[in-house]
Design an enzyme around this catalytic site. Structure first.
Site, short mmCIF file in Angstrom:
data_model
loop_
_atom_site.label_atom_id
_atom_site.label_comp_id
_atom_site.label_asym_id
_atom_site.label_seq_id
_atom_site.Cartn_x
_atom_site.Cartn_y
_atom_site.Cartn_z
N CYS A 2 0.85 -1.19 0.00
CA CYS A 2 0.00 0.00 0.00
C CYS A 2 0.88 1.24 0.00
O CYS A 2 1.95 1.27 0.61
CB CYS A 2 -0.95 0.09 1.20
SG CYS A 2 -2.10 -1.27 1.30
N ARG A 27 3.60 -0.19 -5.05
CA ARG A 27 3.38 -0.74 -3.72
C ARG A 27 2.06 -1.51 -3.62
O ARG A 27 1.77 -2.13 -2.59
CB ARG A 27 3.37 0.38 -2.68
CG ARG A 27 4.63 1.20 -2.68
CD ARG A 27 4.54 2.29 -1.66
NE ARG A 27 4.54 1.75 -0.32
CZ ARG A 27 5.63 1.47 0.38
NH1 ARG A 27 6.81 1.69 -0.13
NH2 ARG A 27 5.55 0.97 1.59
N TRP A 78 -2.71 -2.68 -1.69
CA TRP A 78 -2.39 -4.11 -1.84
C TRP A 78 -3.22 -4.80 -0.79
O TRP A 78 -2.97 -4.64 0.41
CB TRP A 78 -0.90 -4.34 -1.62
CG TRP A 78 -0.46 -5.73 -1.93
CD1 TRP A 78 -0.16 -6.25 -3.15
CD2 TRP A 78 -0.26 -6.80 -0.99
NE1 TRP A 78 0.20 -7.57 -3.03
CE2 TRP A 78 0.15 -7.93 -1.72
CE3 TRP A 78 -0.40 -6.91 0.39
CZ2 TRP A 78 0.43 -9.15 -1.11
CZ3 TRP A 78 -0.12 -8.13 1.00
CH2 TRP A 78 0.30 -9.23 0.25
N ASN A 104 -1.42 2.21 5.61
CA ASN A 104 -0.56 1.13 5.11
C ASN A 104 -0.11 0.34 6.31
O ASN A 104 0.53 0.88 7.21
CB ASN A 104 0.65 1.73 4.37
CG ASN A 104 1.70 0.67 4.06
OD1 ASN A 104 1.38 -0.50 3.91
ND2 ASN A 104 2.95 1.08 3.97
N GLY A 105 -0.44 -0.96 6.34
CA GLY A 105 -0.05 -1.79 7.47
C GLY A 105 -1.19 -2.73 7.82
O GLY A 105 -2.11 -2.93 7.02
N GLU A 491 17.89 -17.02 -8.00
CA GLU A 491 17.45 -15.66 -8.32
C GLU A 491 16.82 -15.59 -9.72
O GLU A 491 15.80 -14.93 -9.94
CB GLU A 491 18.65 -14.69 -8.20
CG GLU A 491 18.40 -13.28 -8.65
CD GLU A 491 17.25 -12.56 -7.94
OE1 GLU A 491 16.73 -13.10 -6.95
OE2 GLU A 491 16.87 -11.48 -8.41
N LYS A 495 12.98 -14.49 -10.64
CA LYS A 495 12.69 -13.39 -11.58
C LYS A 495 11.67 -13.85 -12.60
O LYS A 495 10.69 -13.17 -12.87
CB LYS A 495 13.99 -13.01 -12.27
CG LYS A 495 14.48 -11.65 -12.36
CD LYS A 495 14.63 -10.73 -11.23
CE LYS A 495 13.86 -10.87 -9.98
NZ LYS A 495 14.48 -10.37 -8.80
N GLU A 498 8.07 -14.57 -11.07
CA GLU A 498 7.28 -13.45 -10.53
C GLU A 498 6.73 -12.52 -11.61
O GLU A 498 5.66 -11.96 -11.44
CB GLU A 498 8.03 -12.67 -9.45
CG GLU A 498 9.19 -11.86 -9.89
CD GLU A 498 9.85 -11.09 -8.73
OE1 GLU A 498 9.17 -10.71 -7.78
OE2 GLU A 498 11.08 -10.88 -8.81
N HIS A 514 18.69 -36.68 -7.88
CA HIS A 514 18.07 -37.15 -6.63
C HIS A 514 16.57 -36.88 -6.61
O HIS A 514 15.95 -36.97 -5.55
CB HIS A 514 18.75 -36.50 -5.42
CG HIS A 514 20.20 -36.87 -5.32
ND1 HIS A 514 20.62 -38.12 -4.93
CD2 HIS A 514 21.31 -36.16 -5.60
CE1 HIS A 514 21.95 -38.16 -4.96
NE2 HIS A 514 22.40 -36.98 -5.37
N LYS A 613 5.96 -4.12 -4.16
CA LYS A 613 7.39 -3.89 -4.06
C LYS A 613 7.89 -4.05 -2.63
O LYS A 613 8.92 -4.66 -2.38
CB LYS A 613 7.69 -2.48 -4.57
CG LYS A 613 9.16 -2.09 -4.52
CD LYS A 613 9.95 -2.88 -5.52
CE LYS A 613 11.42 -2.54 -5.54
NZ LYS A 613 12.18 -3.61 -6.22
O1 M6R Z 1 13.00 -4.73 0.08
P1 M6R Z 1 13.55 -6.08 0.30
O2 M6R Z 1 14.88 -6.31 -0.35
O3 M6R Z 1 13.59 -6.46 1.77
O4 M6R Z 1 12.52 -7.07 -0.37
C1 M6R Z 1 12.65 -8.45 -0.24
C2 M6R Z 1 11.77 -9.19 -1.22
O5 M6R Z 1 10.43 -8.88 -1.00
C3 M6R Z 1 12.11 -8.85 -2.67
O6 M6R Z 1 13.45 -9.11 -2.95
C4 M6R Z 1 11.23 -9.66 -3.62
O7 M6R Z 1 11.54 -11.02 -3.55
C5 M6R Z 1 11.37 -9.13 -5.05
N1 M6R Z 1 10.08 -8.98 -5.65
C6 M6R Z 1 12.16 -10.01 -5.93
O8 M6R Z 1 12.26 -9.51 -7.22
#
Ligand code: M6R
Length: 618
Positions: A2, A27, A78, A104-105, A491, A495, A498, A514, A613
């Site tokens: 949010c 956000r 969100w 937000n929260g 990683e 990517k 997501e 395995h 984000k």
């Molecule tokens: O702001 P942060 O680095 O703490 O965020 C951690 C994760 O939420 C963030 O890296 C998330 O996995 C990303 N969407 C990955 O691209």
């Protein structure tokens, strides 16, 4: 999650609020809403879905002068409590509609408060936790909004950043935060609040970061700060020197592509000033300058390093493990922050805790840090956001100078986090004499080349685009590698999943046999990351094993390696560096592949479904 904004000044509030929300849309984009105070009437407009639907809704009314007003608050959501809908969108108001709140929260005791308020005759409209705040403030309102807010805070449990306005008090916005980010922007004849700095940059670069439970009262001419008891306090402004254009797309179709392209500069900025290599001087621990962050030889006495982080930052932590163990010979445990905090971890006063977070606001990461701190740990924070909660609460802060990262998928934050981790690893190695002067000199020279090498990979991005155009409909994509390459596989798979919603996984290549190889069939694309020279033969066998089951195989390896030419169906080349430094380069083709796959599927890579984000809920 949010985003909230607030404006009080002399301009029409509606366009200011909408522009601010646009900057915060990353956000959350389940719904958006605004409340504007004009001619002593509070006007609330909200809409389910992306911000553009709200814009469409208010456009005609605003043009007709029906939404006039020079103060207001706004929200982009969100969803947590209550499905995305018009009713559940913020701002929420009290029964009479005179008090409006954006939040937000998460209010953890909302159910208890809801039933208590119902017993006092309050009729609820939405399914959100936020609505209780509006009614609670109304319950305590006796002609003084600040007082009503301080009284209400006593009853709220959970996390919040709040913007509150009241029809009876057209000269002020009250804002407060606890465990959710909130920044106050101080302008000339106008003042603002926002969840993140980019939303303020058009109006001011002078900002105040609120600490937990601090309250700001904004009028047109001033901002006053109070503690939770309503006692006035002094705060110092910080100056943000980002270029406003750093938070714009700058000609790129998406923020993600822009941020991928910003990596050479971000890496340079993160490295520059932290190394002092000079041909005429010999290389030693003083060649790395971490004094700016207060790093001294005492940190080298650590028996163990513990790393806690989430998502991409956790993947950086895994690479940190390989680097710390290889160069400084310190056992290192990278942990997912949300796991770490609940597993009753063992503390040792000689441990170093490294907490990594782009935003510096991730709820689980902050909770892990606070747990470690409570147990006497010394904390190094690696974060991208100056003044973030993580930065303020850690013992030492090492900033990734990546500039604002807007796209939900983290790219430049990851590679700059790695740059920071390598610098710490080399510094520890130099101080502990586990790295010879020659090795250190080689490592630093290699680090200095990384930004230009990243640039070279970006220069060949058409290869990846072409490959993505052939493969984007693959239903399964598996990344695999060993050691550093395995961490990059994790990683890379994140990517891709997501932003393209492709079923994508990462495997330690040696583990394939395995179990995971049972998943491999002709519908599978396997991407093997092969930069660990001494393991080339093992990787080659693993690739052949998947090809024998019908998979197509792409390989990411060095430009001067021909080892995989006969095995791979497709090769992506990265410039030669030390095998231990390749993650900062080998991830770039994977970032680009994820980006192009998303675009080719007709998706918006900047706004993947169900994601936000900054994950400020647990
Ligand atoms: O702001 P942060 O680095 O703490 O965020 C951690 C994760 O939420 C963030 O890296 C998330 O996995 C990303 N969407 C990955 O691209």
């Amino acid at each position: 999650m949010c985003g909230i904004v607030g404006y009080i000044g002399r301009e029409d509030a509606v366009p200011v609020l909408l522009k601010g929300l646009k900057k915060l849309e990353y956000r959350g984009y389940d719904s958006a809403g605004i409340a504007v105070l004009g001619a002593r009437r509070l006007l609330v407009r909200k809409s389910k879905g992306a911000l553009k639907y709200l814009e469409e809704k208010v456009d005609a009314e605003f043009s007709a002068g029906e939404l006039a007003g020079t103060m207001g608050i706004g929200h982009t959501r969100w969803a947590t409590h209550g499905e995305p809908s018009d009713i559940n969108s913020h701002p929420h108001t009290d029964v009479s509609g005179k008090i409006a709140v954006v939040h937000n929260g998460i209010i953890e005791n909302h159910a208890k408060l809801r039933s208590w308020l119902k017993d006092h005759g309050v009729a609820f409209r939405s399914a959100t936790d936020t609505e209780v705040i509006a009614h609670l403030i109304d319950f305590h309102y006796n002609g003084n909004l600040l007082q009503a807010v301080t009284e209400s805070l006593k009853r709220l449990e959970g996390s919040y950043a709040l913007g509150i306005i009241c029809e009876n008090e057209p000269e002020r916005i009250v804002a407060v935060r606890k465990e959710s980010p909130l920044v106050v922007g101080a302008g000339k004849g106008e003042n603002l609040i926002a969840s993140d700095v980019p939303a303020l940059l058009e109006y001011t670069r002078d900002v105040y970061y609120l600490a937990d439970r601090e309250i700001a009262v904004l009028s047109r001419e001033s901002v006053e700060f109070y503690n939770e008891d309503g006692v006035c306090i002094e705060k110092k402004a910080s100056h943000v020197d980002w270029d406003a254009s750093a938070a714009e797309k700058g000609g790129y179709e998406h923020f993600m592509l822009k941020e991928i392209h910003e990596q050479p500069k971000a890496l340079t900025d993160t490295l520059r000033a932290r190394i002092k290599t000079n041909a005429s001087k010999s290389i030693d621990s003083k060649s790395i300058n971490l004094e700016e962050i207060g790093f001294d030889a005492s940190w080298a006495e650590a028996n163990r390093i513990v790393i806690a982080a989430c998502g991409t930052a956790w993947h950086a932590g895994i690479i940190g493990k390989y680097a710390f163990e290889r160069f400084a010979r310190i056992p290192t445990e990278p942990d997912i922050a949300s796991e770490y905090r609940y597993r009753n971890p063992i503390f040792d006063p000689r441990d170093i805790f490294i907490i990594i977070s782009q935003s510096g606001e991730t709820a689980d990461t902050l909770a892990a840090m606070r747990l470690a701190k409570k147990n006497g740990a010394r904390i190094i924070a690696i974060t991208n956001v100056v003044g973030s909660t993580l930065a303020r609460e850690a013992d030492l802060v090492m900033y990734t100078w990546a500039g604002p990262e807007i796209a939900v998928a983290s790219t430049k934050a990851f590679t700059t986090q790695l740059m920071c981790l390598y610098l710490i690893a080399f510094q520890l190695g130099a101080l502990r004499n586990t790295l010879s002067k020659e090795e250190l000199a080689r490592a630093l020279a290699a680090l200095e080349l990384i930004p230009a090498q990243a640039e070279a990979i970006l220069g060949a991005k058409e290869n990846i685009q072409r490959f993505a155009s052939q493969q984007f409909n693959k239903s399964k994509v598996f990344y695999m590698g060993r050691l550093f390459d395995y961490a990059v596989s994790l990683e890379s798979a994140l990517k891709l999943k997501e932003i393209s919603y492709t079923h994508s996984e990462a495997f330690a290549a040696g583990e394939l046999k395995h179990g995971p190889i049972a998943l491999v069939d002709p519908s599978t694309l396997v991407v093997a990351i092969c930069t660990q020279q001494e393991l080339f033969d093992k990787m080659d066998s693993n690739i052949k094993e998947t090809k024998a089951r019908g998979a197509a195989a792409a390989v990411i390896t060095y430009e001067d390696v021909s080892y995989f030419d006969d095995t791979a169906d497709e090769l992506f080349r990265i410039p030669r560096t030390l095998d231990s430094l390749t993650p900062m380069l080998s991830v770039i083709p994977a970032q680009l592949y994820a980006y192009y796959t998303s675009v080719l599927k007709g998706l918006d890579p900047d706004k993947p479904r169900n994601l936000a984000k900054s994950v400020t809920v647990e």
